[in-house]
Design a protein around this motif. Structure first.
Motif, short mmCIF file in Angstrom:
data_model
loop_
_atom_site.label_atom_id
_atom_site.label_comp_id
_atom_site.label_asym_id
_atom_site.label_seq_id
_atom_site.Cartn_x
_atom_site.Cartn_y
_atom_site.Cartn_z
N PHE A 1 0.83 -1.20 0.00
CA PHE A 1 0.00 0.00 0.00
C PHE A 1 0.87 1.26 0.00
O PHE A 1 1.96 1.27 0.55
CB PHE A 1 -0.89 0.05 1.24
CG PHE A 1 -2.17 -0.72 1.10
CD1 PHE A 1 -3.37 -0.06 0.87
CD2 PHE A 1 -2.19 -2.10 1.20
CE1 PHE A 1 -4.55 -0.76 0.75
CE2 PHE A 1 -3.36 -2.81 1.07
CZ PHE A 1 -4.55 -2.14 0.84
N LEU A 2 0.34 2.30 -0.61
CA LEU A 2 0.87 3.65 -0.44
C LEU A 2 -0.13 4.45 0.37
O LEU A 2 -1.34 4.28 0.23
CB LEU A 2 1.07 4.34 -1.79
CG LEU A 2 2.24 3.92 -2.67
CD1 LEU A 2 2.26 4.79 -3.93
CD2 LEU A 2 3.55 4.04 -1.93
N ARG A 3 0.37 5.34 1.21
CA ARG A 3 -0.47 6.30 1.94
C ARG A 3 -0.14 7.68 1.40
O ARG A 3 1.04 8.01 1.22
CB ARG A 3 -0.19 6.22 3.44
CG ARG A 3 -0.31 4.82 4.01
CD ARG A 3 -1.70 4.25 3.91
NE ARG A 3 -1.75 2.84 4.38
CZ ARG A 3 -2.85 2.11 4.40
NH1 ARG A 3 -4.01 2.62 3.97
NH2 ARG A 3 -2.80 0.86 4.83
N TYR A 4 -1.14 8.48 1.16
CA TYR A 4 -0.91 9.74 0.44
C TYR A 4 -2.07 10.71 0.63
O TYR A 4 -3.10 10.37 1.25
CB TYR A 4 -0.75 9.45 -1.05
CG TYR A 4 -1.89 8.64 -1.64
CD1 TYR A 4 -3.13 9.21 -1.91
CD2 TYR A 4 -1.73 7.28 -1.91
CE1 TYR A 4 -4.17 8.46 -2.42
CE2 TYR A 4 -2.76 6.51 -2.42
CZ TYR A 4 -3.98 7.12 -2.68
OH TYR A 4 -5.03 6.36 -3.18
N ALA A 5 -1.91 11.89 0.05
CA ALA A 5 -3.00 12.86 -0.07
C ALA A 5 -3.21 13.16 -1.54
O ALA A 5 -2.24 13.40 -2.27
CB ALA A 5 -2.69 14.14 0.69
N GLY A 6 -4.46 13.12 -1.96
CA GLY A 6 -4.79 13.55 -3.31
C GLY A 6 -5.10 15.03 -3.28
O GLY A 6 -5.76 15.54 -2.36
N LEU A 7 -4.59 15.79 -4.27
CA LEU A 7 -4.78 17.24 -4.33
C LEU A 7 -5.80 17.53 -5.44
O LEU A 7 -5.51 17.38 -6.62
CB LEU A 7 -3.44 17.93 -4.59
CG LEU A 7 -2.32 17.53 -3.62
CD1 LEU A 7 -1.03 18.28 -3.94
CD2 LEU A 7 -2.74 17.78 -2.17
N ALA A 8 -6.99 17.91 -5.03
CA ALA A 8 -8.14 18.00 -5.93
C ALA A 8 -8.03 19.17 -6.91
O ALA A 8 -8.06 20.34 -6.49
CB ALA A 8 -9.43 18.10 -5.14
#
Length: 593
Positions: free
Chosen positions: A334-341
């Motif tokens: 898994f990767l953990r991340y933030a998506g930037l909308a």
């Protein structure tokens, strides 16, 4: 996939690829070099080799899990550890090799005698079956059983829950209703799959698809005898084609699953499985701390979930060298991340997105996830190191230096026309403590760059309709969305396509959180789908990864890890790079008890 797998990939039967294995992404590990060691236990020893190799048979393997199985029906199973358990009783035409490191990334013939014969136009795959194959009741396994098992995937109204990739590849406009609604099942059934005789099965694709063999390695592609299919109840007593079987009453929802030997399995017909224990028991618990205690006490052999021990046990293990020597902290896939909308101003501007990435503190985000051992390595891009095309050294935003880069963040703010910073909302699931801590760490770091972040915690059970709804994201102004992802079938497409292809943006259940709509990226996915050379396909996925990062669409947090403990009595213990956890079917018991 969001909460299920971890299968990782091999692109081509018995083809050794230059892939990194699930070992934390360091290019110097034995597993990355494709070499393995065997021998005594040690911290992370199961990642780089086989711990306590042995052919000794006998005894009962005791597994435990804080999560119940989703289904023992191969077509309905979706949890990572259940796919691992599935190798005990369901064989497929092809499966992942039983080996640690890079060798575990190979697909090898299982029920098939050899690699498929593939037509020159790459549209027809022909397999021949091994001789002497039998189900647990002694009935022969034929090509028709494999076809029927595959046809069950179409019956999502009856056996829902599992992956449904095969219909998208093999239906080809037939609108096949599945075997339960097929009005003339004795005619052709699914027309793109034919069985000229009992030992031959032929698949006809509408267009070349380089990931096809991965789909055939999924549990739902295993054989099912039509006479024993009980529809929605099949998971209570599925037919076994592997070395272990589930007798009637062996599956007790919420409590246990028990496996015994399949008397009709023939070791000579199975190149993958050794089947060392006489029995395998899985106990379900709701008390993860108690499970950790039992692991350390030795009354439980392994956490089947392989998601890592809890805080108290983690501290105990890491402070005791003897205990630590029987533990491993592998990457989970898994990767953990933030998506930037991109639909939410001012993050519709690339430089404002870059400002967020530069202002973030890689180390505090890693700490929020549990630190370098229990949380994972600092993330630098959008391909985890155990998928073809990954390059752990690719670090376009210089995140490995571990500190915020406020000067670059302020330069980016000026470039996007927001020199004094801006306000933004971070959306995070309220039932994921590590994600909430990540949001708080990000909020604190952004403040130093005058990016004022408000955190909105939402019901994680409603993810599909909240952050998975592009309309709702725009309505709520969710500029930053905390998330995580693991591959269903792990090629670059299996991992990244749902996250970055413009054609993967549904009204609900969307995981392309930034709403990337780049024709160049879409075209590269199409190119990769038609590329049957795994090395060339990996290069295409590498290009896609670079385009995603160049667009500043995601802020990677960590390449996920989990600290797991294994009973010292276990033999043949190794982290399987395709499963992203210890390979259950390989395990033996040194004491034979």
């Amino acid at each position: 996939m969001v909460s299920k797998t971890r299968v990782v990939a091999a692109a081509g039967l018995a083809v050794a690829l230059g892939l990194t294995a699930a070992c934390g992404g360091t290019a110097d590990s034995d597993s990355d070099k494709g070499t393995t060691t065997t021998g005594a236990s040690g911290y992370n020893a199961a990642i780089t080799g086989v711990v306590n190799p042995s052919d000794k048979k006998g005894g009962t393997l005791n597994l435990m899990s804080a999560q119940d199985v989703d289904s023992m029906d191969p077509a309905r199973a979706y949890y990572a550890f259940v796919w691992n358990l599935n190798r005990l009783y369901t064989r497929k035409l092809v499966d992942y090799a039983a080996a640690p490191g890079k060798d575990g990334l190979k697909l090898v013939p299982d029920l098939a005698t050899a690699e498929p014969e593939i037509s020159a136009d790459k549209l027809t795959y022909t397999f021949k079956l091994r001789s002497g194959l039998k189900f647990d009741d002694g009935a022969p396994i034929t090509s028709k059983d494999i076809k029927y098992g595959i046809e069950r995937v179409w019956a999502a109204d009856v056996i829902s829950g599992g992956p449904v990739y095969l219909p998208g590849v093999l239906d080809q406009g037939q609108n096949y209703p599945g075997p339960y609604k097929d009005t003339d099942p004795d005619k052709l059934g699914l027309k793109s799959v034919t069985t000229p005789d009992d030992t031959t099965i032929v698949f006809k694709l509408a267009k070349p698809f380089s990931d096809f063999l991965y789909l055939l390695a999924m549990p739902g592609s295993g054989p099912v005898p039509k006479a024993r299919d009980t529809g929605a109840q099949y998971g209570s007593a599925p037919a076994s084609s592997g070395p272990y079987m589930l007798k009637a009453g062996a599956v007790v929802p919420g409590k246990s699953v028990s496996f015994v030997r399949n008397p009709n399995w023939d070791q000579a017909s199975d190149p993958i499985r050794k089947a060392l224990p006489d029995a395998i028991n899985l106990t379900i618990t709701t008390n993860a701390d108690d499970m950790d205690k039992r692991l350390i006490d030795g009354t439980v052999d392994l956490d089947a979930g392989q998601t890592g021990v809890q805080t108290q046990a983690r501290t105990q293990i890491l402070q005791d060298e003897k205990l630590k020597a029987n533990s491993d902290a592998p990457t989970t896939g898994f990767l953990r991340y933030a998506g930037l909308a991109t639909s939410v101003a001012p993050l519709d501007k690339i430089d404002c997105r870059k400002a967020v990435i530069y202002a973030a503190d890689p180390t505090s985000l890693q700490t929020a996830r549990g630190g370098p051992i229990a949380g994972g390595d600092i993330g630098t891009n959008m391909l985890p190191p155990n998928i073809a095309g990954a390059d752990p050294s690719y670090d376009p935003f210089n995140r490995l230096q571990g500190k915020p880069q406020l000067d670059k963040a302020k330069e980016a703010l000026t470039a996007c026309g927001m020199p004094n910073g801006f306000d933004v909302t971070i959306a995070v699931r309220n039932n994921k403590p590590a994600e909430v801590k990540s949001a708080e760490a990000l909020q604190a770091a952004l403040k130093a760059a005058n990016i004022n972040a408000k955190i909105d915690q939402y019901d994680g059970a409603q993810q599909a309709s909240i952050t998975g709804s592009p309309d709702n994201v725009k309505k709520k102004g969710y500029g930053i969305i905390i998330g995580g992802w693991g591959a269903d079938y792990p090629t670059g497409a299996g991992f990244m396509q749902p996250l970055s292809d413009s054609r993967f943006i549904p009204k609900n259940g969307n995981y392309n959180l930034p709403e990337i709509k780049d024709p160049a990226i879409d075209a590269l996915y199409d190119q990769a789908a038609g590329e049957t050379d795994p090395v060339k396909a990996a290069d295409i996925y590498k290009q896609i990864n670079q385009k995603i990062m160049e667009g500043a669409y995601y802020l990677p947090f960590v390449v996920d890890k989990a600290l797991n403990y294994r009973n010292p009595r276990l033999t043949n213990v190794y982290e399987h790079s395709a499963l992203s956890m210890i390979d259950f079917q390989a395990i033996g018991l040194s004491d034979g008890k």
